[in-house]
Design a protein around this motif. Structure first.
Motif, mmCIF file in Angstrom:
data_model
loop_
_atom_site.group_PDB
_atom_site.id
_atom_site.type_symbol
_atom_site.label_atom_id
_atom_site.label_comp_id
_atom_site.label_asym_id
_atom_site.label_seq_id
_atom_site.Cartn_x
_atom_site.Cartn_y
_atom_site.Cartn_z
ATOM 1 N N VAL A 163 12.869 5.671 -4.022
ATOM 2 C CA VAL A 163 13.338 5.711 -2.640
ATOM 3 C C VAL A 163 12.091 5.838 -1.770
ATOM 4 C CG1 VAL A 163 14.789 6.936 -0.965
ATOM 5 C CG2 VAL A 163 15.457 6.858 -3.397
ATOM 6 N N TRP A 164 12.009 5.023 -0.735
ATOM 7 C CA TRP A 164 10.794 4.998 0.068
ATOM 8 C C TRP A 164 11.087 4.764 1.543
ATOM 9 C CZ3 TRP A 164 10.089 0.012 2.073
ATOM 10 C CH2 TRP A 164 10.742 -1.025 1.396
ATOM 11 N N GLU A 165 10.064 5.034 2.343
ATOM 12 C CA GLU A 165 10.142 4.801 3.780
ATOM 13 C C GLU A 165 9.207 3.658 4.151
ATOM 14 O OE1 GLU A 165 8.964 8.468 5.624
ATOM 15 O OE2 GLU A 165 10.919 9.390 5.299
ATOM 16 N N HIS A 166 9.678 2.777 5.026
ATOM 17 C CA HIS A 166 8.844 1.713 5.559
ATOM 18 C C HIS A 166 7.885 2.324 6.582
ATOM 19 C CE1 HIS A 166 8.018 -1.326 8.685
ATOM 20 N NE2 HIS A 166 7.769 -2.083 7.623
ATOM 21 N N VAL A 167 6.590 2.014 6.453
ATOM 22 C CA VAL A 167 5.600 2.530 7.388
ATOM 23 C C VAL A 167 5.071 1.419 8.283
ATOM 24 C CG1 VAL A 167 3.356 3.675 7.612
ATOM 25 C CG2 VAL A 167 4.955 4.394 5.815
ATOM 26 N N GLU A 168 4.693 0.284 7.671
ATOM 27 C CA GLU A 168 4.083 -0.795 8.440
ATOM 28 C C GLU A 168 4.293 -2.122 7.708
ATOM 29 O OE1 GLU A 168 -0.367 -1.766 10.159
ATOM 30 O OE2 GLU A 168 0.160 0.290 9.670
ATOM 31 N N PRO A 197 -0.778 -4.424 7.031
ATOM 32 C CA PRO A 197 -0.357 -4.720 5.669
ATOM 33 C C PRO A 197 0.909 -3.932 5.305
ATOM 34 C CG PRO A 197 -2.137 -3.142 5.589
ATOM 35 C CD PRO A 197 -1.935 -3.516 7.045
ATOM 36 N N ARG A 198 1.670 -4.490 4.335
ATOM 37 C CA ARG A 198 2.906 -3.840 3.906
ATOM 38 C C ARG A 198 2.561 -2.451 3.361
ATOM 39 N NH1 ARG A 198 6.329 -4.756 -1.284
ATOM 40 N NH2 ARG A 198 8.135 -3.505 -0.780
ATOM 41 N N THR A 199 3.053 -1.435 4.061
ATOM 42 C CA THR A 199 2.738 -0.051 3.721
ATOM 43 C C THR A 199 4.026 0.735 3.624
ATOM 44 O OG1 THR A 199 0.673 -0.280 4.971
ATOM 45 C CG2 THR A 199 1.370 1.962 4.404
ATOM 46 N N ILE A 200 4.164 1.492 2.532
ATOM 47 C CA ILE A 200 5.361 2.303 2.325
ATOM 48 C C ILE A 200 4.964 3.694 1.852
ATOM 49 C CG2 ILE A 200 6.764 0.275 1.791
ATOM 50 C CD1 ILE A 200 6.664 1.093 -1.148
ATOM 51 N N ILE A 210 0.886 -1.162 0.000
ATOM 52 C CA ILE A 210 0.000 0.000 0.000
ATOM 53 C C ILE A 210 0.925 1.213 0.000
ATOM 54 C CG2 ILE A 210 -1.676 1.304 1.359
ATOM 55 C CD1 ILE A 210 -2.585 -1.444 2.508
ATOM 56 N N LEU A 211 0.663 2.162 -0.891
ATOM 57 C CA LEU A 211 1.497 3.356 -0.969
ATOM 58 C C LEU A 211 0.765 4.544 -0.361
ATOM 59 C CD1 LEU A 211 2.864 1.456 -3.017
ATOM 60 C CD2 LEU A 211 3.376 3.463 -4.375
ATOM 61 N N ILE A 212 1.492 5.330 0.412
ATOM 62 C CA ILE A 212 0.936 6.537 1.024
ATOM 63 C C ILE A 212 1.398 7.742 0.212
ATOM 64 C CG2 ILE A 212 0.944 8.029 3.050
ATOM 65 C CD1 ILE A 212 1.322 5.510 4.749
ATOM 66 N N TRP A 213 0.436 8.515 -0.259
ATOM 67 C CA TRP A 213 0.731 9.730 -1.022
ATOM 68 C C TRP A 213 0.196 10.943 -0.277
ATOM 69 C CZ3 TRP A 213 3.758 9.789 -5.224
ATOM 70 C CH2 TRP A 213 3.995 8.569 -5.868
ATOM 71 N N ASP A 214 0.968 12.018 -0.296
ATOM 72 C CA ASP A 214 0.490 13.282 0.251
ATOM 73 C C ASP A 214 -0.525 13.885 -0.719
ATOM 74 O OD1 ASP A 214 2.204 13.231 2.550
ATOM 75 O OD2 ASP A 214 3.872 13.859 1.274
ATOM 76 N N LEU A 215 -1.242 14.888 -0.262
ATOM 77 C CA LEU A 215 -2.234 15.545 -1.112
ATOM 78 C C LEU A 215 -1.565 16.185 -2.321
ATOM 79 C CD1 LEU A 215 -4.415 17.231 1.645
ATOM 80 C CD2 LEU A 215 -4.900 15.128 0.367
ATOM 81 N N GLU A 216 -2.280 16.192 -3.437
ATOM 82 C CA GLU A 216 -1.736 16.729 -4.676
ATOM 83 C C GLU A 216 -1.432 18.218 -4.602
ATOM 84 O OE1 GLU A 216 -4.156 15.589 -8.012
ATOM 85 O OE2 GLU A 216 -4.135 13.483 -7.424
#
Length: 94
Positions: free
Chosen positions: A66-71, A74-77, A4-10
């Protein structure tokens, strides 16, 4: 497991969407293609230590994400940056 990818607001000028999509011209789908492919190599960044995944998109671009591990479950980055890089040299060619 697909991440699951986390995106900031556009419209967040300091967010990852603006940085990756607007400034670097890499779509959200391309980022997902690279990080969701288990065959792609992931290594620590030399500069930040964050995970970096290298891979081709369906359009033929070779990117690093390049990404950050969040959880884990479920696998979330959270993607930090993504951009075109030269593809790896094939073995046997010098």
């Amino acid at each position: 497991m697909e991440p699951i990818l986390i995106w900031d607001l556009e419209d967040d000028p300091d967010g990852n969407y603006v940085h990756i999509v607007v400034e670097h011209g890499v779509s959200q789908d391309e980022v997902w293609e690279v990080v969701s492919n288990p065959q792609n190599d992931t290594v620590p960044s030399d500069s930040s230590g964050r995970p970096c995944t290298f891979g081709y998109t369906s359009s033929g671009r070779y990117l690093v994400v390049v990404w950050e591990h969040v959880e884990d479950d479920p696998r979330t980055i959270k993607p930090v940056t993504a951009y075109d890089v030269p593809p790896p040299r094939s073995r046997g060619r010098r």
